[in-house]
Design a protein around this motif. Structure first.
Motif, PDB file in Angstrom:
ATOM      1  N   UNK A 130       0.806  -1.218   0.000  1.00 22.70           N
ATOM      2  CA  UNK A 130       0.000   0.000   0.000  1.00 22.70           C
ATOM      3  C   UNK A 130       0.838   1.266   0.000  1.00 22.70           C
ATOM      4  N   UNK A 131       0.466   2.220  -0.834  1.00 24.68           N
ATOM      5  CA  UNK A 131       1.085   3.543  -0.883  1.00 24.68           C
ATOM      6  C   UNK A 131      -0.045   4.545  -0.716  1.00 24.68           C
ATOM      7  N   UNK A 132      -0.034   5.293   0.365  1.00 30.92           N
ATOM      8  CA  UNK A 132      -1.132   6.181   0.716  1.00 30.92           C
ATOM      9  C   UNK A 132      -0.797   7.606   0.284  1.00 30.92           C
ATOM     10  N   UNK A 204       4.220  12.991  -1.656  1.00 29.94           N
ATOM     11  CA  UNK A 204       4.733  12.836  -0.298  1.00 29.94           C
ATOM     12  C   UNK A 204       3.997  11.662   0.348  1.00 29.94           C
ATOM     13  N   UNK A 205       4.422  10.451  -0.017  1.00 24.10           N
ATOM     14  CA  UNK A 205       3.690   9.237   0.339  1.00 24.10           C
ATOM     15  C   UNK A 205       3.745   8.925   1.831  1.00 24.10           C
ATOM     16  N   UNK A 206       2.702   8.253   2.295  1.00 22.08           N
ATOM     17  CA  UNK A 206       2.754   7.448   3.503  1.00 22.08           C
ATOM     18  C   UNK A 206       2.919   6.014   3.029  1.00 22.08           C
ATOM     19  N   UNK A 207       3.951   5.316   3.497  1.00 24.25           N
ATOM     20  CA  UNK A 207       4.194   3.959   3.027  1.00 24.25           C
ATOM     21  C   UNK A 207       4.696   3.108   4.180  1.00 24.25           C
ATOM     22  N   UNK A 360       9.503  -3.966   2.464  1.00 27.13           N
ATOM     23  CA  UNK A 360      10.160  -4.656   1.351  1.00 27.13           C
ATOM     24  C   UNK A 360       9.441  -4.361   0.040  1.00 27.13           C
ATOM     25  N   UNK A 361      10.193  -3.861  -0.934  1.00 27.71           N
ATOM     26  CA  UNK A 361       9.620  -3.539  -2.246  1.00 27.71           C
ATOM     27  C   UNK A 361       9.317  -2.079  -2.443  1.00 27.71           C
ATOM     28  N   UNK A 362       9.280  -1.279  -1.362  1.00 34.50           N
ATOM     29  CA  UNK A 362       9.018   0.153  -1.498  1.00 34.50           C
ATOM     30  C   UNK A 362      10.282   0.833  -2.028  1.00 34.50           C
ATOM     31  N   UNK A 363      10.205   1.549  -3.147  1.00 40.06           N
ATOM     32  CA  UNK A 363      11.400   2.225  -3.678  1.00 40.06           C
ATOM     33  C   UNK A 363      11.902   3.301  -2.716  1.00 40.06           C
TER      34      UNK A 363
END
Length: 951
Positions: A130-132, A204-207, A360-363
């Motif tokens: 999820x990328x918020x 400006x993500x929440x991740x 894991x997997x978030x750039x």
């Protein structure tokens, strides 16, 4: 292969023309990828997303907002308000989820006092992460963009500045304005990223945040082995013979930190930081929410000092160091996370601990990487802040979970060149099975075994949240003597033996770096890292498989941390050089670059004691494992073993060898002479004459490049677009201008709706069927040297309020304009005559306009299939231009008209061969699938034939 060395073989201008063709192809392909799939840029790559249609992220700024919304959603529809998984329950963010897509959309469209903002939820396509969206954008502009140019640019993109990002040059948080449909933030960020005035731009993500610890009762680390039980340890007792870490300030970013804990408060500098609200007070980092306990444990490993005279507390690696902390990590946006490093620089932090990473997997977000690099380059007055990052705990910590995973360069913060990446070893002195590994992870440090059944392993305690003051908020890992799974913990609830993972390992390396700097505060950050790497113990050699030339293992890095050996090396004034970088083989020559990071502060150079003075090259006819011994001078022609010969010791950046006799194997080592023991040797690079290179090295990390390489100049571009808003169908005029020191190779307008045209000036008709849509038409100018510049602007197009037919009969007329003056209407001109043809339709509904079909007969054998088209008449004559438009169900209705254009010139010229026409409107374009392969294939083949003739 170094292509720069091949350029003399080619005609330079023709080579760059070929490059420009390839670049234009890439630009077109990129534009279509972005249009077809939502996504964002990080680390120079485009990461695809999928939009969740029934989830929205809510932000709460006022007390009671979440409770009020939960009550309203239960009463009005079947929606639920859920916690954000990695945050735990809190009153700052939540996810609204509804089984009804339309219900969720209608709730978003209605202003509410129950939340401060509502934005889409995306997921990374490949990993389902999820990328918020926060609805806000982080953008960094190049240093040469003035305030006036910044304001003009932001007005073009319809964004307003929310605030400047402290500590990062020309970096802002901006927010789109207007009420266009969809998530404006992601589309606006991508459009600004393409603009040549920006360095990066992303939401400006929440991740997801991964706190890299575990929660089993036996997950511990070990300082030393006083009873000689054979457990792997960092030999801190020997380090304590030299220093306890005095005079050094340690910082960290984590979920929180109990800065007033009895074993921490004696070393606390009195100010801490919360990234989520940028508060900077004595108690800003204290735990505020349930689950915030991780940072208290890591800081205890680094700086804890027993408060009681009876030594009932615990001891940290650098117990005499001072510390500060930043909390709020798990509820922070990416720009807020970046603020921790600005805070640390302002507090003169020397060493910074980071026992966390993105899920894991978030750039890696550009703004976070930028902030870390700034701390590495500018911290400690320019000597560089030392930053340690945990590598991560694989896919889990239970016995049944899979082992640690390999992390590639650029995939995780622990792999950045500007940090020390830390994995975990166990008390048995082997790689912990959960520990992530890879070619960019530098060292291991002791932590727990992942096996819950290993109850006999040694345990070392660390600090835990103070139950008497924080128990009601978060008692920590030890809750009145018991862990989360109700097993026994320590009797004193202010300490715990239920902590470990790579989090504990990273904290131990952070403490060791503090010990090193307490002995020599003039060391640069790279010198501290190399000291730690060169003094590691090569544990478990059979399984680690350390390379005999590079000294590195894919799984173990340079080995397990030895704090005593590292401190002793600095006490003995031993400073190792960095290995050479960018090593490659061309023909029979090995090329490399000197890889020193010399910091200049005032009039003094720091790092010069480890400066490379020469490069030692050894050669063998078979593969080998050997590295030079510090303090020994090797002579040219010397056989260091029966099979290995010294073939060079030189201060140049290349070595030429004899190609005869089969494959040759080389070790290339940097040499320094500034230490008490001289010479000393950097880690080697393994090379073969076949071109294989292992561990080639990386040049020093630096801030993002704000300018072009020396000697290159990009075209200067301006655009004039009007109108910038209106009702569908909206015909917009586009004029692009460019100035360049070299010849312009191409112009390209990308209208943001999947259509393009290769023209400087043109017009285009936008059609939408419902709501308001924001388009970002982009103008790209490329010169013959391959340099390109872009400009874009936001255009809002709204559908009519209803789809009832006009009271007047539908009509179509043809306008013919001069590309250099799109306000003109021409009927004649001299060949070659370039024109823009536009079919102007009135009297149709938005639905009819969106589904019509267009066919042009341009009168000279050419056709087009869009509302607007650009075309060049190359011979004289009178040409009938006709357009036929079908609409309605199954194309049952038609509109058509014809007008003539008179072209004067040489009537003896041969008739033109019909060619495809660029289509800026609906239909196939020169960048579409139907035309791009044959067009560019022919162009490249022609260029290659010319190149071959001059080879």
């Amino acid at each position: 292969m170094n292509t720069a060395r091949l350029l003399p073989l080619f005609n330079t201008r023709r080579w760059y023309l070929l490059t420009s063709l390839l670049l234009c192809t890439a630009v077109c392909a990129t534009s279509f990828a972005i249009e077809d799939q939502p996504g964002f840029y990080a680390g120079g790559k485009f990461h695809k997303l999928t939009l969740s249609e029934n989830e929205w992220v809510l932000k709460f700024d006022q007390p009671g907002q979440r409770a009020a919304l939960e009550q309203r959603t239960r009463a009005s529809f079947s929606g639920i308000v859920q916690d954000v998984p990695w945050m735990g329950r809190n009153d700052r963010y939540a996810i609204l989820k509804s089984a009804s897509v339309n219900t969720a959309k209608s709730l978003r469209a209605q202003p509410s006092t129950d939340y401060s903002s509502i934005n889409p939820v995306y997921r990374l396509e490949e990993a389902d992460i999820p990328m918020l969206s926060t609805g806000e954008i982080v953008v960094r502009l190049r240093d040469n963009v003035s305030e006036e140019a910044r304001d003009s640019m932001f007005a073009d993109y319809q964004v307003v500045i929310i605030k400047k990002v402290d500590g990062l040059r020309n970096t802002y948080i901006v927010k789109p304005t207007g009420n266009a449909d969809g998530d404006l933030a992601i589309h606006t960020a991508n459009a600004m990223y393409e603009d040549d005035r920006t360095i990066y731009s992303h939401v400006d993500w929440l991740c997801p945040i991964d706190l890299r610890a575990s929660s089993f009762r036996d997950m511990q680390w070990y300082l030393d082995d006083p009873e000689d039980l054979g457990y792997g340890n960092i030999n801190v007792k020997e380090a304590f013979d030299r220093t306890f870490g005095e005079g050094v300030i340690v910082g960290q970013l984590d979920d929180a930190c109990d800065v007033l804990h009895e074993d921490l408060v004696p070393s606390y500098i009195g100010i801490s930081h919360n990234v989520a609200d940028n508060s900077q007070t004595e108690t800003a980092a204290q735990p505020r929410y349930s689950g915030e306990r991780h940072g208290t444990a890591t800081m205890g490993i680094i700086t804890a000092i027993s408060y009681f005279t009876d030594n009932s507390g615990v001891t940290g690696v650098a117990l005499a160091s001072d510390f500060t902390a930043s909390g709020g990590l798990t509820i922070a946006t990416q720009s807020q996370i970046a603020s921790a490093y600005t805070f640390a620089r302002a507090q003169n932090v020397d060493v910074h601990n980071n026992s966390w990473g993105f899920g894991s997997g978030v750039p890696i977000p550009d703004v976070v990487a930028n902030a870390i690099d700034a701390a590495f380059n500018e911290g400690r007055g320019g000597l560089g802040m030392v930053l340690c990052f945990a590598s991560g705990n694989g896919r889990g910590m239970a016995d049944s979970d899979e082992a640690g995973i390999e992390v590639e360069a650029g995939e995780d913060l622990a792999t950045l060149d500007s940090v020390i990446g830390v994995g975990a070893s166990t008390p048995e002195d082997i790689l912990a099975s959960y520990s992530d590994y890879g070619s960019e992870i530098d060292v291991l440090a002791p932590s727990n075994s992942n096996l819950a059944t290993d109850s006999d392993l040694p345990k070392v305690v660390t600090t835990d949240n103070t139950d008497s003051t924080l128990g009601a908020i978060e008692p920590g890992y030890n809750n009145a003597g018991f862990t989360d799974d109700d097993t026994s913990d320590l009797a004193d609830p202010n300490y715990t033996q239920s902590f470990g993972g790579t989090s504990a390992a990273a904290a131990m390396v952070t403490g060791t770096a503090a010990l090193i700097l307490s002995l020599d505060s003039d060391l640069t950050a790279p010198m501290v890292r190399r000291t730690i790497e060169h003094t590691c113990d090569k544990i478990d050699p059979d399984n680690a498989q350390y390379n005999g030339i590079t000294s590195r293992s894919l799984f173990y890095g340079y080995g397990r941390l030895n704090a005593g050996a590292a401190v002793e090396a600095i006490h003995d004034r031993t400073y190792w050089p960095e290995r050479v970088a960018d090593v490659e083989v061309e023909g029979n020559t090995i090329y490399w670059k000197q890889n020193d990071d010399i910091r200049t502060v005032g009039n003094t150079n720091f790092g010069a004691l480890a400066e490379t003075v020469s490069v030692l090259v050894v050669q063998s006819d078979s593969s080998f494992s050997w590295r030079p011994t510090d303090g020994i001078v090797y002579a040219l022609g010397q056989n260091v073993t029966a099979d290995i010969e010294v073939v060079a010791n030189l201060d140049t950046e290349q070595y030429t060898f004899d190609l005869s006799g089969g494959t040759k194997y080389f070790g290339v080592y940097s040499v320094a002479t500034g230490s008490r023991v001289s010479p000393v040797y950097g880690f080697g690079v393994s090379v073969t004459s076949d071109g294989d290179v292992l561990d080639s090295g990386a040049l020093p990390a630096s801030s993002p490049d704000d300018n072009l390489p020396s000697g290159t100049t990009k075209p200067s571009v301006t655009i004039d677009v009007s109108p910038l808003s209106g009702s569908s169908p909206l015909t917009v005029k586009f004029v692009g201008n460019a100035q360049s020191e070299t010849e312009i190779a191409s112009y390209l307008w990308d209208f943001g709706d999947g259509q393009t045209v290769s023209s400087r000036s043109t017009s285009h008709t936008y059609v939408v069927t419902s709501g308001t849509r924001r388009f970002f038409p982009t103008f790209t100018v490329t010169d013959v040297d391959g340099n390109f510049s872009r400009r874009a602007v936001a255009v809002d197009v709204s559908a009519e309020d209803d789809d009832t037919p006009s009271s007047t009969s539908p009509t179509v007329t043809i306008s013919v304009t001069d590309p250099s003056n799109i306000d003109s209407d021409i009927s004649s001109g001299e060949a070659p005559l370039s024109v823009i043809l536009t079919a102007e339709v009135t009297g149709l509904t938005s639905v009819e306009l969106a589904n019509l079909s267009v066919t042009w007969d341009l009168g000279d054998g050419n056709t087009a299939t869009s509302l607007s088209a650009s075309h060049t008449y190359r011979i004289a004559g009178r040409f009938p231009i006709s357009v036929n438009i079908t609409y309605g169900e199954s194309g049952s209705k038609t509109l058509s008209t014809t007008r003539f254009i008179d072209v004067t010139g040489d009537t003896s010229s041969p008739s033109p061969t019909p060619t495809a026409t660029a289509n800026p409107g609906t239909g196939t374009t020169t960048c579409g699938v139907g035309m791009i392969l044959p067009f560019w294939g022919l162009a490249l083949m022609m260029c290659w034939r010319r190149l071959v003739r001059i080879h």
